[in-house]
Design a protein around this motif. Structure first.
Motif, PDB file in Angstrom:
ATOM      1  N   ARG A   1      36.315  46.208  40.462  1.00  0.00           N
ATOM      2  CA  ARG A   1      37.762  46.391  40.239  1.00  0.00           C
ATOM      3  C   ARG A   1      38.167  46.452  38.773  1.00  0.00           C
ATOM      4  O   ARG A   1      39.161  47.062  38.428  1.00  0.00           O
ATOM      5  CB  ARG A   1      38.535  45.255  40.922  1.00  0.00           C
TER       6      ARG A   1
ATOM      7  N   TYR B   1      26.046  46.406  41.571  1.00  0.00           N
ATOM      8  CA  TYR B   1      26.114  44.962  41.329  1.00  0.00           C
ATOM      9  C   TYR B   1      25.084  44.529  40.294  1.00  0.00           C
ATOM     10  O   TYR B   1      25.392  43.849  39.327  1.00  0.00           O
ATOM     11  CB  TYR B   1      25.826  44.195  42.626  1.00  0.00           C
TER      12      TYR B   1
ATOM     13  N   PHE C   1      28.634  38.480  48.122  1.00  0.00           N
ATOM     14  CA  PHE C   1      29.127  39.684  47.459  1.00  0.00           C
ATOM     15  C   PHE C   1      29.474  40.744  48.480  1.00  0.00           C
ATOM     16  O   PHE C   1      28.678  41.058  49.362  1.00  0.00           O
ATOM     17  CB  PHE C   1      28.056  40.246  46.507  1.00  0.00           C
ATOM     18  N   TYR C   2      30.667  41.281  48.381  1.00  0.00           N
ATOM     19  CA  TYR C   2      31.025  42.462  49.169  1.00  0.00           C
ATOM     20  C   TYR C   2      32.199  43.121  48.467  1.00  0.00           C
ATOM     21  O   TYR C   2      33.075  42.416  47.943  1.00  0.00           O
ATOM     22  CB  TYR C   2      31.371  42.084  50.620  1.00  0.00           C
ATOM     23  N   PRO C   3      32.242  44.448  48.432  1.00  0.00           N
ATOM     24  CA  PRO C   3      33.272  45.105  47.606  1.00  0.00           C
ATOM     25  C   PRO C   3      34.712  44.745  48.008  1.00  0.00           C
ATOM     26  O   PRO C   3      35.593  44.744  47.160  1.00  0.00           O
ATOM     27  CB  PRO C   3      33.015  46.590  47.820  1.00  0.00           C
TER      28      PRO C   3
ATOM     29  N   LEU D   1      35.669  41.872  49.044  1.00  0.00           N
ATOM     30  CA  LEU D   1      35.887  40.430  48.835  1.00  0.00           C
ATOM     31  C   LEU D   1      36.055  40.221  47.322  1.00  0.00           C
ATOM     32  O   LEU D   1      35.081  40.043  46.605  1.00  0.00           O
ATOM     33  CB  LEU D   1      34.686  39.643  49.356  1.00  0.00           C
ATOM     34  N   PRO D   2      37.305  40.238  46.845  1.00  0.00           N
ATOM     35  CA  PRO D   2      37.526  40.367  45.392  1.00  0.00           C
ATOM     36  C   PRO D   2      36.905  39.256  44.542  1.00  0.00           C
ATOM     37  O   PRO D   2      36.389  39.525  43.474  1.00  0.00           O
ATOM     38  CB  PRO D   2      39.048  40.354  45.253  1.00  0.00           C
ATOM     39  N   LYS D   3      36.956  38.018  44.975  1.00  0.00           N
ATOM     40  CA  LYS D   3      36.478  36.940  44.117  1.00  0.00           C
ATOM     41  C   LYS D   3      34.977  36.715  44.231  1.00  0.00           C
ATOM     42  O   LYS D   3      34.412  35.933  43.490  1.00  0.00           O
ATOM     43  CB  LYS D   3      37.198  35.617  44.477  1.00  0.00           C
ATOM     44  N   GLY D   4      34.347  37.381  45.200  1.00  0.00           N
ATOM     45  CA  GLY D   4      32.941  37.087  45.448  1.00  0.00           C
ATOM     46  C   GLY D   4      32.784  35.825  46.277  1.00  0.00           C
ATOM     47  O   GLY D   4      31.685  35.324  46.470  1.00  0.00           O
ATOM     48  N   TYR D   5      33.883  35.281  46.729  1.00  0.00           N
ATOM     49  CA  TYR D   5      33.842  34.185  47.693  1.00  0.00           C
ATOM     50  C   TYR D   5      35.120  34.214  48.510  1.00  0.00           C
ATOM     51  O   TYR D   5      36.149  34.718  48.056  1.00  0.00           O
ATOM     52  CB  TYR D   5      33.669  32.818  47.021  1.00  0.00           C
TER      53      TYR D   5
END
Lengths: 484, 477
Positions: free
Chosen positions: A325, A340, B82-84, B86-90
């Motif tokens: 983002r 990533y 991690f997943y695109p 999921l903004p915070k990575g959690y």
């Protein structure tokens, strides 16, 4: 002009000895001239600064404004500043222009302070020497072959070199106090929850705390008064009135009970640093303080516990930097995994990656109990040590750092030796207590910091204790050669 | 061998708060991508979550409704992956200490028996965004409008023993969250979705078999089919001497089958730990009581009351209390017309029929409770017959106005004037001499024929009982 403190500047502005615009212009010129040698400033915000100064002058002319109106300051580049790059010392955020102001930035702007720019720092505040910055190391104005400490090394060097009367810093394990000690300035880490963390880029959320870096305790009191307070946007900020920190600065110290933790004067402490601390204690005794030895028996567990908790939180906090983002994104990613891996691999420096790895490991299934949970228990024990001590003494004193500023590159290959440079400061963060570092003399020709630790929300007393010392000594008035 | 399925459900229900669980952004559905995602939802550097108090109250409400324990202290944790989208990575979720624990709901089985299903826990968490794989050639679009939407995850005990029971439980929870007005329960929009844990074991065995988890099913029909498919699949494997692999499976509705998504070995290590940005959530006894005071009458209580107060059968009471809107509608009709049983017949019969045919919600019914009650009053005062009422109902449904308007406009008022009816009877008698003769010869069943003829001639507006009596008199004479 550049040698004046906030309190002095405020008086001069009010007496129209000079305008905020004149002062701001002079300091911006000083940054342009001297900072190339120090590398303390990542971004100078000249236009914005001049506009803020002009506005401050208008307010001063109409008799408005407070002690910070028109006073130029620098912000550590960890605080988000709307419309201005907020890099956190990392390649990852080299292209990040924050769309909002941190609460600290907002409050200081509301108090009329003028932002000169953003200061260099260890990448994501991870480091004790300011050598992990993507923008290169900061030099110590007392000896440019030496580090200024970290992670708020840019703020410390800038204040010491008289590029600004004050700067903001953040302290997760000593990142305000240790560089303050190593550059001969005054730094205050407030009680956890006293200053809002909104807009302050997270390293380890349960330890991070913003605070002022100044030349005097009086200035720290003025700065903290503007920075502190409850913020509904930060669930961990504490809803408690902010006292006038300048009101109690001159309280006599007669009968003050000072505790010296036996554990802070053992192996690893430089003899000349120890001598400075003893000298400082003599000053306090003369002022009527009673000094006694105390014990913080779990001190030896602080560094290991910290290096589990802080990396664990950082491993999660830094997951958002994924190239999706905002921030750094690698060239031509093949697929999601490549995006990533390369964005994070190329965007983060070695120390940040090391801590992410340690933290990820500590939180992993099967290791969580042994590391994270145990570290949290140790945290409790360390806090209990302090709470017991504060039943007997009013403040705790000792060295801020075991040594004076070390040479650039001296510890970069030895992370553990680097981590031990925060051995006296880390426990304070684990316990959530306020702590200060003030100049207490010189060893090997370099500044030495005296650390003063207080009970929860006892900032006013810390500032009083520090201020009285500065009335009796002139260590804080020493200017590094070449920066007079 | 006789196999017994063992099923537990994890239901994710979106809470009907105005703003997100940790930010002030709107939760409204259907906005253009990324227009309802603020700095917090985007996971920008330096942002912090602040818990939405309304979401907490909704979770408490649910907990009270299922007689659960409301934890005085619950903790938000971070689930790291991690997943695109999921903004915070959690994801912020409750892990070790959920806000609701140890609840129960009662489901009705087909044989009319009731069964108690345990609810292990219900916890608050935030939803992720959406990855859009269509529309972007070779790329994935990310829409973060949904990121941070509050969810209540409701986890049942493995108490369910068939797909039917699972559906009954799911429907019960669905009805409950709508009764409580904590969720719109909209399954198409993903506001109510379900994961099913399924295993089988030889009947009588105490041990559980190896389970599989079917992910993200969002309809009652599909969950029933998916579970049945999975039960059959596992039995087949076991009967062939094989072993069920613990894994996560996806249900493909088009093919009616489940497919492996990831095995236990591939399962992620989420590295849960308490979120240091949020303090432990404390709920005081006074707070719980404040929320309790806002609880509506719950489905089970309402059903029992309907049986007692309106003399309805268990079945009818169950149907009428399936949703709060239907129950409210029914009660309004019953109150206004004064005949509970008649009201029940019409709400469950004609009204439900029309709603089903047009796939409408009771809230969108063109015939309001007051309109239906107005018509029922006309049946009760014998202005119209039950048969004519069906015509009136349809006209009301089609927007021709209330019952009195329709009766007036269409001239459907029942003829009760004896003279007028007698005149028609005379006509019918003289027009059917052969049938009259047969009737008088003892073929009394023909009375039905004569009634029919008279009703036809009056356009159904005569009172059949009155016609019957008058006919008998005339034919006898």
């Amino acid at each position: 002009m550049h040698r004046l403190t906030i309190a002095e500047v405020a008086g001069a502005l009010r007496r129209r000895e000079f305008s905020s615009e004149e002062l701001t212009r002079a300091l911006l010129a000083r940054i342009r001239e001297l900072d190339p040698e120090l590398n303390a400033v990542i971004t100078a915000t000249e236009e914005e600064a001049m506009a803020q100064a002009a506005e401050a002058d208008r307010r001063l002319a109409s008799g408005e404004g407070g002690p910070l109106t028109g006073v130029p300051i620098l912000h550590k580049d960890i605080f988000c500043t709307r419309g201005v790059r907020t890099s956190c010392g990392s390649r990852m955020l080299d292209n990040f222009i924050a769309p909002y102001d941190a609460t600290v930035v907002e409050k200081l702007a509301a108090a009329g302070a003028v932002m000169l720019g953003k200061t260099n720092m260890d990448e994501f505040a991870m480091g004790s020497s300011n050598e992990t910055s993507f923008y290169g190391p900061v030099k110590n104005p007392w000896d440019t072959d030496r580090v200024p400490g970290g992670s708020s090394g840019g703020s410390a060097a800038a204040v010491a070199a008289r590029l600004a009367p004050a700067a903001t810093g953040t302290d997760t394990g000593g990142s305000i106090r240790q560089p303050a000690a190593l550059t001969g300035i005054t730094g205050l880490k407030p009680t956890y929850g006293r200053v809002s963390r909104w807009g302050m880029i997270a390293f380890a959320s349960s330890l991070d705390q913003g605070g002022p870096m100044t030349r005097t305790a009086e200035d720290a009191a003025i700065m903290l008064g503007a920075m502190a307070g409850f913020d509904p946007r930060d669930s961990t900020s504490i809803d408690r009135p902010v006292p006038d920190y300048t009101a109690a600065l001159d309280q006599p110290l007669d009968g003050l009970r000072i505790g010296l933790p036996r554990e802070y004067f053992g192996d690893g402490l430089d003899n000349d640093v120890a001598a400075c601390i003893e000298g400082a204690l003599e000053v306090y005794k003369r002022m009527g303080a009673r000094v006694s030895e105390i014990s913080l028996p779990n001190t030896h567990l602080a560094v290991p516990a910290y290096y589990v908790v802080a990396p664990a939180e950082c491993s999660s906090n830094l997951s958002r930097y994924d190239g999706v983002r905002f921030g750094y994104r690698c060239q031509d990613p093949r697929d999601l995994e490549d995006l990533y891996k390369r964005s994070r691999g190329e965007g983060f420096g070695a120390e940040v990656k090391r801590r992410i790895m340690i933290g990820t490991y500590a939180l992993s299934a099967g290791y969580y109990d042994a590391y994270y949970l145990k570290a949290q228990k140790i945290r409790r024990l360390i806090r209990d040590d302090f709470m017991r001590a504060f039943e007997e003494v009013d403040v705790i004193m000792g060295p801020t750092s075991p040594t004076v500023a070390f040479r650039l590159g001296e510890k970069t290959d030895d992370p553990v030796s680097m981590y031990l440079s925060d051995i006296y400061t880390i426990a304070v963060n684990l316990a959530g207590l306020p702590g200060m570092s003030i100049p207490a003399g010189f060893a090997h020709g370099l500044p030495v910091g005296l650390q003063i630790i207080g009970n929860l929300f006892d900032e006013a007393r810390l500032l009083n204790v520090a201020h009285k010392f500065q009335q009796e000594t002139d260590w804080h008035q020493q200017v590094p050669g070449g920066f007079e | 061998m006789d196999w017994e399925p063992v099923i537990g459900l994890e239901i994710h229900t979106q809470l009907a708060t105005k703003s997100k669980i940790f930010s002030g952004a709107s939760t409204a559905y259907g906005a253009p991508p990324n227009t309802q995602a603020c700095a917090v939802d985007l996971g920008l550097p330096g942002v912090l979550p602040v818990l939405n108090a309304a979401a907490v109250d909704m979770a408490i409400k649910f907990g009270l409704a299922i007689e659960a324990r409301i934890a005085p202290v619950s903790v938000f944790a971070r689930k790291n992956y991690f997943y695109p989208d999921l903004p915070k990575g959690y994801q912020i979720s409750q892990y070790e200490l959920p806000i609701v624990e140890h609840g129960r709901v009662v489901i009705e089985l087909e044989d009319g028996e009731e069964k108690v299903i345990g609810v292990t826990r219900a916890h608050l968490e935030e939803d992720a965004g959406k990855s859009l794989h269509e529309d972007f050639h070779g790329m994935t679009g990310i829409d973060l409008n949904r990121a941070g939407t509050p969810l209540l995850e409701i986890v049942s005990e493995p108490d369910l023993r068939s797909a039917r029971e699972a559906v009954a439980y799911m429907k019960k929870i669905h009805s409950l969250v709508r009764y409580l007005e904590i969720s719109d329960g909209n399954m198409q929009e993903g506001s109510f979705r379900c994961d099913a844990n399924v295993s089988v074991r030889p009947r009588g065995s105490k041990e559980f078999g190896t389970r599989t988890e079917i992910k993200n099913v969002n309809s009652f029909r599909f969950i029933e089919r998916a579970i049945n498919y999975e039960i059959e699949r596992q039995i087949e494997i076991l009967e062939a001497g094989g072993q069920v692999v613990q894994e996560t499976r996806l249900y493909d509705a088009a093919r009616n089958e489940t497919r492996s998504m990831r095995s236990k070995e591939e399962a992620m290590d989420y590295r849960y730990f308490p979120d240091p940005d949020l303090l432990p959530l404390e709920v005081t006894a006074e707070h719980i009581e404040r929320v309790r005071a806002t609880l509506p009458e719950l489905p089970d209580a309402k059903r029992h009351r309907f049986m007692e107060e309106y003399g309805l059968s268990a079945y009818d009471a169950g149907v009428l209390t399936a949703s709060r809107e239907l129950a409210d509608y029914y009660e309004e009709v019953a109150r206004l017309c004064g005949e509970a049983k008649l009201a029940a017949n019409w709400v469950m019969g004609e009204l439900s029929g029309f709603l089903n045919k047009e796939n409408r919600d009771i809230a969108d019914s063109p015939v309001s409770a007051a309109m239906l009650a107005g018509m029922l009053k006309r049946i009760l005062d014998e202005t119209i017959s039950g048969k004519i009422a069906k015509e009136v109902f349809e006209a009301m449904w089609n927007g021709e106005g209330d019952a009195d308007t329709v009766i007036e406009k269409r001239g459907l008022k029942q003829i009760t004037d004896t003279g007028a009816i007698e005149a028609i009877i005379d006509e019918v008698i003289s027009a059917n001499p052969r049938q009259v003769e047969q009737y008088r010869a003892g073929k009394e069943k023909l009375i039905g024929f004569f009634v029919g003829q008279v009703m036809k001639a009056t356009g159904g507006k005569a009172n059949p009982a009155q016609v019957n009596a008058l006919l008998k008199k005339k034919l006898a004479g």
